[in-house]
Scaffold this motif. Structure first.
Motif, short mmCIF file in Angstrom:
data_model
loop_
_atom_site.label_atom_id
_atom_site.label_comp_id
_atom_site.label_asym_id
_atom_site.label_seq_id
_atom_site.Cartn_x
_atom_site.Cartn_y
_atom_site.Cartn_z
N SER A 184 8.14 -0.22 7.90
CA SER A 184 7.50 1.05 7.66
C SER A 184 7.21 1.22 6.17
O SER A 184 6.28 1.92 5.80
CB SER A 184 8.36 2.20 8.17
OG SER A 184 9.66 2.03 7.73
N ASP A 207 6.07 -1.10 4.28
CA ASP A 207 4.79 -1.74 4.10
C ASP A 207 3.65 -0.84 4.53
O ASP A 207 2.66 -0.67 3.83
CB ASP A 207 4.74 -3.04 4.92
CG ASP A 207 5.49 -4.14 4.20
OD1 ASP A 207 6.09 -3.81 3.17
OD2 ASP A 207 5.47 -5.28 4.67
N ASN A 208 3.84 -0.21 5.72
CA ASN A 208 2.80 0.69 6.20
C ASN A 208 2.63 1.86 5.25
O ASN A 208 1.53 2.34 5.04
CB ASN A 208 3.16 1.22 7.58
CG ASN A 208 3.01 0.13 8.62
OD1 ASN A 208 2.20 -0.76 8.43
ND2 ASN A 208 3.80 0.19 9.66
N GLY A 209 3.77 2.31 4.71
CA GLY A 209 3.74 3.46 3.82
C GLY A 209 2.89 3.17 2.60
O GLY A 209 2.13 4.03 2.14
N ALA A 261 -0.66 3.67 3.90
CA ALA A 261 -1.13 4.95 4.43
C ALA A 261 -0.68 6.14 3.59
O ALA A 261 -1.35 7.16 3.57
CB ALA A 261 -0.62 5.11 5.86
N THR A 286 0.63 9.10 -8.29
CA THR A 286 1.82 8.87 -9.10
C THR A 286 2.19 10.14 -9.86
O THR A 286 3.33 10.58 -9.81
CB THR A 286 1.58 7.71 -10.09
OG1 THR A 286 0.27 7.85 -10.62
CG2 THR A 286 1.74 6.39 -9.38
N ALA A 287 1.24 10.75 -10.54
CA ALA A 287 1.51 12.02 -11.22
C ALA A 287 0.51 13.05 -10.72
O ALA A 287 -0.61 13.14 -11.22
CB ALA A 287 1.38 11.85 -12.73
N ALA A 288 0.92 13.78 -9.68
CA ALA A 288 0.00 14.72 -9.06
C ALA A 288 -0.27 15.88 -9.99
O ALA A 288 0.62 16.32 -10.71
CB ALA A 288 0.59 15.22 -7.76
N LEU A 312 -2.69 20.10 -6.96
CA LEU A 312 -2.43 19.44 -5.69
C LEU A 312 -1.13 19.92 -5.07
O LEU A 312 -1.02 20.11 -3.86
CB LEU A 312 -2.38 17.92 -5.89
CG LEU A 312 -3.74 17.25 -6.08
CD1 LEU A 312 -3.56 15.76 -6.31
CD2 LEU A 312 -4.65 17.52 -4.89
N MET A 313 -0.12 20.12 -5.95
CA MET A 313 1.17 20.59 -5.45
C MET A 313 1.05 22.00 -4.89
O MET A 313 1.55 22.30 -3.82
CB MET A 313 2.20 20.55 -6.57
CG MET A 313 2.65 19.15 -6.90
SD MET A 313 4.20 19.17 -7.78
CE MET A 313 3.65 19.43 -9.43
N ARG A 331 -1.61 23.39 -3.75
CA ARG A 331 -2.41 23.34 -2.54
C ARG A 331 -1.52 22.98 -1.35
O ARG A 331 -1.56 23.62 -0.31
CB ARG A 331 -3.52 22.30 -2.71
CG ARG A 331 -4.62 22.44 -1.71
CD ARG A 331 -5.62 21.33 -1.86
NE ARG A 331 -5.00 20.03 -1.65
CZ ARG A 331 -5.67 18.89 -1.54
NH1 ARG A 331 -6.99 18.90 -1.67
NH2 ARG A 331 -5.06 17.75 -1.34
N ALA A 332 -0.68 21.97 -1.54
CA ALA A 332 0.17 21.53 -0.44
C ALA A 332 1.16 22.62 -0.05
O ALA A 332 1.29 22.98 1.12
CB ALA A 332 0.91 20.25 -0.84
N LEU A 333 1.83 23.19 -1.06
CA LEU A 333 2.88 24.18 -0.76
C LEU A 333 2.30 25.45 -0.16
O LEU A 333 2.75 25.93 0.88
CB LEU A 333 3.65 24.51 -2.03
CG LEU A 333 4.78 23.55 -2.38
CD1 LEU A 333 5.40 23.92 -3.69
CD2 LEU A 333 5.83 23.59 -1.28
N GLY A 381 -0.73 26.02 1.05
CA GLY A 381 -1.45 25.78 2.30
C GLY A 381 -0.51 25.66 3.47
O GLY A 381 -0.67 26.34 4.50
#
Lengths: 227, 253
Positions: B5, B7-9, B12, B17-19, B23-24, B26-28, B30
């Motif tokens: 997993s 590898d898949n991570g 996907a 690396t430094a958001a 973006l943070m 938006r995620a929180l 949202g």
């Protein structure tokens, strides 16, 4: 192991996602996760099933949503958002159970809300759902939670039979059976869990030994060939 | 699964690396909004069902402690000690509140038979048990001047020991006719008391359960305190509970 997985067909891989939680990586007997509900609500088989189903709903839903939003969630805030998503579904399940049956809601008590802190769910979100496709995450969630429910049922039925003389409310023995009250008290949970873990570790060891022997004989065969 | 997993991570998962703070947020925000919306929706949808369930559970308990009753109406006591009927809507609300921390509710449930005659009152009471608060409902009959039924609504007594207060037939038989008659001064003549099993001689005594002494004494204590408070207050106001014809039809539904 990675190349193994890539070589296998997609069907085989998804079966593996599903099967893994049931037995090989059973959340309770192998990973020993989520001990709070395991010990607390398994004093009867019915409570165990209800808790298993509630966890199944939360785990599958949170895996789905985490996997759907995995590109949207930045790495720095991932744990917070996972917990937020999990807590939401726990609240939903709390309302749903109260709507289905007040008695069941009473029997599970505070433990429904405590699904939030079941490390199994956060663990799957972090280790699997945030890195895999929705379909695989759902399968993983289903497998893990069915394995969890199975383990809860194993504990719950043993404790109910010994501690109350019944299974799912049906009387198993005649009146001469004196129930071991300790089994439905908290300490009985530890005894039963210890018994099951002993059994699972014994089975696991036997498998490892069998594999060792097989590889030994393989090696011998190989040597003979070389010779 | 670990290496697989991971590898898949790498393929996907987020490669940030430094958001950026945006973006943070938006995620929180949202996800917070989505979750809030979902909870509010489910709450709205399940609320009527949950309240109906609670009202039904309480109603079932009322009919258990007043076996002759066929319909029930709730009454609230006002500051002057008078009792006034609550309409159905507000009764549900107060029932819902009573389930929470608000223990100071001054509600009683009157039970009526087919003819609309008052059978008795069901009264809620609570007190400390061995583990946690015990909530009970008991039935009082004006004619018998006695408690004629008791049911545990909520308890966390030790399974197998203390929880016998809910199941033990001999113990529950205590409450088929437990004397709470008043003396000449309008107070309870003989406060309810618990005695050892088999030593009950007077109709106001409760035979305790061997092996559940604390829990069964707790029930007797709860009943004693509640009856000392309620019985003198309701006996004088029996007329308040008589149903006017109009509301009788409503209650019988």
């Amino acid at each position: 192991m990675a190349s193994d997985a890539d070589n296998r067909g997609a069907g085989e891989q998804s079966t593996d996602d599903f099967i893994r939680g049931l037995w090989k990586e059973n959340p309770v007997f192998v990973q020993v996760l989520g001990m709070c509900p395991v010990l607390a609500v398994t004093n009867s088989a019915m409570n165990a099933i209800a808790m298993g189903l509630a966890t199944l709903f939360v785990l599958v839903m949170s895996n789905t949503v985490v996997s759907l939003l995995r590109r949207f969630i930045t790495k720095q805030v991932r744990i917070v958002t996972f917990i937020l998503i999990i807590a939401t579904f726990v609240t939903v399940v709390d309302y749903l159970i109260a709507a289905i049956s007040i008695d069941l809601h009473k029997a599970l008590g505070a433990f429904i809300s405590l699904i939030v802190v079941n490390c199994l769910i956060l663990g799957r979100a972090e280790a699997f759902a945030s890195k895999n496709t929705v379909f695989r995450s759902i399968l993983d969630g289903l497998g893990m939670s069915i394995g969890f429910a199975f383990a809860l049922f194993c504990l719950g039925s043993v404790r109910e039979i010994l501690g109350n003389g019944t299974l799912l409310g049906a009387n198993l023995f005649h009146d001469e059976f004196q129930p071991w009250v300790v089994m439905i008290l908290p300490s009985g949970g530890f005894f039963t869990l210890a018994g099951w873990l002993l059994l699972f570790n014994k089975l696991g060891q036997r498998k490892v030994r069998a594999q060792l022997q097989r590889s030994d004989s393989d090696a011998e065969l190989g040597e003979e060939k070389f010779a | 699964m670990s290496s697989q997993s991971r590898d898949n991570g790498a393929l996907a998962g987020p490669v940030v690396t430094a958001a950026s703070p945006w973006l943070m947020y938006r995620a929180l925000v949202g996800i917070g909004l989505l979750c809030g919306l979902l909870i509010a929706t489910v709450y709205r949808v399940t609320l009527p069902v949950i309240e109906a369930n609670k009202a039904e559970a309480l109603e079932r308990a009322v009919f258990r402690v007043l076996p002759a009753a066929r319909s029930s109406v709730s009454f609230a006591m006002d500051a002057d000690g008078r009792f006034a009927q609550l309409d159905r809507g507000s009764r549900r609300n107060s029932g819902h509140k009573a389930d929470g921390a608000a223990s100071g509710n001054r509600l009683v449930y009157a039970g009526y038979d087919e003819q609309g005659q008052l059978v008795g009152l069901a009264i809620e009471a609570e007190g400390m048990g061995y583990q946690d608060l015990i909530r009970i409902l008991y039935g009082y009959s004006f004619d018998d001047r006695a408690i004629i039924g008791m049911r545990v609504l909520e308890s966390r007594e030790t399974p197998g020991l203390g929880d016998k207060i809910e199941k033990d037939a001999t113990f529950l038989a205590n409450f088929e006719r437990l004397d709470v008659s008043l003396d000449n001064d309008g107070a309870i003549a003989h406060p309810i008391e618990a005695v050892k099993r088999g030593e009950k001689v007077s109709p106001w005594q409760v035979d305790a359960i061997t092996g559940a002494t604390i829990s069964s004494h707790a029930i007797a204590d709860i009943l004693r305190r509640s009856s000392i408070f309620w019985i003198p207050r309701v006996v004088g106001r029996r007329a308040d509970f008589r149903l006017p014809r109009a509301s009788h039809n409503d209650a019988a539904q």
